[in-house]
Design a protein around this motif. Sequence first.
Motif, PDB file in Angstrom:
ATOM      1  N   TYR A  13     -53.856  -4.927 -27.222  1.00 20.64           N
ATOM      2  CA  TYR A  13     -52.449  -4.716 -26.904  1.00 20.64           C
ATOM      3  C   TYR A  13     -51.966  -3.380 -27.463  1.00 20.64           C
ATOM      4  N   MET A  14     -52.260  -3.114 -28.734  1.00 21.69           N
ATOM      5  CA  MET A  14     -51.812  -1.864 -29.349  1.00 21.69           C
ATOM      6  C   MET A  14     -52.460  -0.659 -28.681  1.00 21.69           C
ATOM      7  N   ASP A  15     -53.742  -0.772 -28.355  1.00 21.32           N
ATOM      8  CA  ASP A  15     -54.419   0.332 -27.660  1.00 21.32           C
ATOM      9  C   ASP A  15     -53.728   0.625 -26.325  1.00 21.32           C
ATOM     10  N   LEU A  16     -53.427  -0.416 -25.569  1.00 18.68           N
ATOM     11  CA  LEU A  16     -52.772  -0.244 -24.272  1.00 18.68           C
ATOM     12  C   LEU A  16     -51.366   0.334 -24.442  1.00 18.68           C
ATOM     13  N   ARG A  17     -50.615  -0.212 -25.382  1.00 17.19           N
ATOM     14  CA  ARG A  17     -49.235   0.256 -25.611  1.00 17.19           C
ATOM     15  C   ARG A  17     -49.222   1.722 -26.056  1.00 17.19           C
ATOM     16  N   LEU A  18     -50.139   2.091 -26.941  1.00 17.55           N
ATOM     17  CA  LEU A  18     -50.179   3.473 -27.424  1.00 17.55           C
ATOM     18  C   LEU A  18     -50.717   4.428 -26.358  1.00 17.55           C
ATOM     19  N   LYS A  19     -51.632   3.939 -25.543  1.00 15.55           N
ATOM     20  CA  LYS A  19     -52.185   4.781 -24.472  1.00 15.55           C
ATOM     21  C   LYS A  19     -51.089   5.163 -23.483  1.00 15.55           C
ATOM     22  N   TRP A  20     -50.192   4.232 -23.200  1.00 15.01           N
ATOM     23  CA  TRP A  20     -49.151   4.462 -22.217  1.00 15.01           C
ATOM     24  C   TRP A  20     -47.822   4.853 -22.843  1.00 15.01           C
ATOM     25  N   PHE A  21     -47.833   5.158 -24.153  1.00 24.14           N
ATOM     26  CA  PHE A  21     -46.591   5.533 -24.836  1.00 24.14           C
ATOM     27  C   PHE A  21     -45.990   6.778 -24.195  1.00 24.14           C
ATOM     28  N   LYS A  22     -44.717   6.697 -23.911  1.00 26.81           N
ATOM     29  CA  LYS A  22     -43.965   7.830 -23.359  1.00 26.81           C
ATOM     30  C   LYS A  22     -42.681   7.924 -24.154  1.00 26.81           C
ATOM     31  N   SER A  23     -42.450   9.050 -24.773  1.00 24.85           N
ATOM     32  CA  SER A  23     -41.245   9.251 -25.558  1.00 24.85           C
ATOM     33  C   SER A  23     -40.030   9.343 -24.641  1.00 24.85           C
ATOM     34  N   ASP A  24     -38.899   8.864 -25.130  1.00 26.83           N
ATOM     35  CA  ASP A  24     -37.651   8.972 -24.381  1.00 26.83           C
ATOM     36  C   ASP A  24     -37.066  10.370 -24.478  1.00 26.83           C
ATOM     37  N   GLN A  25     -37.634  11.187 -25.343  1.00 32.30           N
ATOM     38  CA  GLN A  25     -37.097  12.521 -25.590  1.00 32.30           C
ATOM     39  C   GLN A  25     -37.459  13.477 -24.464  1.00 32.30           C
ATOM     40  N   ASP A  26     -36.518  14.363 -24.177  1.00 32.15           N
ATOM     41  CA  ASP A  26     -36.811  15.462 -23.268  1.00 32.15           C
ATOM     42  C   ASP A  26     -37.685  16.454 -24.020  1.00 32.15           C
ATOM     43  N   ASP A  27     -38.081  17.507 -23.344  1.00 27.27           N
ATOM     44  CA  ASP A  27     -38.841  18.545 -24.022  1.00 27.27           C
ATOM     45  C   ASP A  27     -38.025  19.082 -25.191  1.00 27.27           C
ATOM     46  N   LEU A  28     -38.710  19.359 -26.283  1.00 26.85           N
ATOM     47  CA  LEU A  28     -38.043  19.814 -27.484  1.00 26.85           C
ATOM     48  C   LEU A  28     -38.227  21.316 -27.672  1.00 26.85           C
ATOM     49  N   GLU A  29     -37.219  21.945 -28.187  1.00 25.33           N
ATOM     50  CA  GLU A  29     -37.331  23.335 -28.609  1.00 25.33           C
ATOM     51  C   GLU A  29     -37.693  23.228 -30.091  1.00 25.33           C
ATOM     52  N   LEU A  30     -38.957  23.486 -30.416  1.00 25.81           N
ATOM     53  CA  LEU A  30     -39.512  23.147 -31.716  1.00 25.81           C
ATOM     54  C   LEU A  30     -38.776  23.759 -32.909  1.00 25.81           C
ATOM     55  N   PRO A  31     -38.599  25.068 -32.987  1.00 29.87           N
ATOM     56  CA  PRO A  31     -37.909  25.585 -34.180  1.00 29.87           C
ATOM     57  C   PRO A  31     -36.502  24.994 -34.349  1.00 29.87           C
ATOM     58  N   GLY A  32     -35.765  24.877 -33.273  1.00 33.13           N
ATOM     59  CA  GLY A  32     -34.418  24.303 -33.348  1.00 33.13           C
ATOM     60  C   GLY A  32     -34.444  22.851 -33.796  1.00 33.13           C
ATOM     61  N   ALA A 136     -57.597   9.237 -31.398  1.00 30.36           N
ATOM     62  CA  ALA A 136     -57.497   8.576 -30.100  1.00 30.36           C
ATOM     63  C   ALA A 136     -56.072   8.530 -29.552  1.00 30.36           C
ATOM     64  N   TYR A 137     -55.080   8.669 -30.419  1.00 25.81           N
ATOM     65  CA  TYR A 137     -53.692   8.516 -29.970  1.00 25.81           C
ATOM     66  C   TYR A 137     -52.888   9.807 -30.119  1.00 25.81           C
ATOM     67  N   ASP A 138     -53.510  10.926 -29.902  1.00 23.20           N
ATOM     68  CA  ASP A 138     -52.833  12.217 -30.055  1.00 23.20           C
ATOM     69  C   ASP A 138     -51.590  12.340 -29.186  1.00 23.20           C
ATOM     70  N   GLN A 139     -51.529  11.629 -28.063  1.00 15.55           N
ATOM     71  CA  GLN A 139     -50.377  11.734 -27.169  1.00 15.55           C
ATOM     72  C   GLN A 139     -49.099  11.190 -27.816  1.00 15.55           C
ATOM     73  N   VAL A 140     -49.217  10.389 -28.858  1.00 18.25           N
ATOM     74  CA  VAL A 140     -48.052   9.850 -29.552  1.00 18.25           C
ATOM     75  C   VAL A 140     -47.368  10.937 -30.375  1.00 18.25           C
ATOM     76  N   TYR A 141     -48.163  11.872 -30.869  1.00 18.39           N
ATOM     77  CA  TYR A 141     -47.646  12.917 -31.751  1.00 18.39           C
ATOM     78  C   TYR A 141     -47.315  14.146 -30.920  1.00 18.39           C
ATOM     79  N   ASN A 142     -46.049  14.564 -30.969  1.00 23.15           N
ATOM     80  CA  ASN A 142     -45.627  15.679 -30.131  1.00 23.15           C
ATOM     81  C   ASN A 142     -45.630  17.017 -30.865  1.00 23.15           C
ATOM     82  N   VAL A 143     -45.976  17.020 -32.145  1.00 24.26           N
ATOM     83  CA  VAL A 143     -46.169  18.266 -32.889  1.00 24.26           C
ATOM     84  C   VAL A 143     -47.553  18.175 -33.506  1.00 24.26           C
ATOM     85  N   GLN A 144     -48.457  18.979 -33.000  1.00 26.99           N
ATOM     86  CA  GLN A 144     -49.823  18.924 -33.503  1.00 26.99           C
ATOM     87  C   GLN A 144     -50.226  20.298 -33.997  1.00 26.99           C
ATOM     88  N   ILE A 145     -50.549  20.350 -35.265  1.00 29.40           N
ATOM     89  CA  ILE A 145     -50.997  21.584 -35.885  1.00 29.40           C
ATOM     90  C   ILE A 145     -52.469  21.391 -36.196  1.00 29.40           C
TER      91      ILE A 145
END
Length: 170
Positions: A13-32, A136-145
């Motif tokens: 269940y968690m694998d499926l939920r995280l695989k299809w995770f979609k943030s409600d946020q619009d694109d972010l302007e990172l520094p701001g 495996a769940y990099d799509q959950v994190y929207n800031v990756q360094i």
Amino acid sequence: MIQLIKKQILKKYMDLRLKWFKSDQDDLELPGSIRKVRHILLITPEGHPELEQVLEAFASELYKIFDNVQVSTFQRSSFRPEDGNWFGLPREEYLDNFRQEKIDLVIDLNLETDRLCTYISALSGAPLRMNLMPGAYDQVYNVQIRTHELGNAEYKMDKMLEYLRRFNSK
């Protein structure tokens, strides 16, 4: 036997939920977005006593980078059985505690992918989510360094702080 079945269902269940995770946020302007951070959830790894001082120094640096910031911490061991449902999935009420805190940034410092911590990161309501190690769940994190793969955890944390300083500069 039932415990094994419950664990397998929870994992799937968690694998499926995280695989299809979609943030409600619009694109972010990172520094701001980083300049607006006022509350950080710091997810710290377990079982690495050699990193205790490094983690304390990391948290201290966050207070220097961000003005008037609140830093909360979460460690997997703080998740009690009563915080989850029959399968071990965090209850909605438990996740609501994070959402009510209005967390702006989640920083997951786990050295290996942790499904529960990633799940909490994804459903915390935080518009910015960072992790230290790819997984495996990099799509959950929207800031990756990403740093050199051979760098140790301390090096990677230093780089993360360096980028946060750079993005937060005015």
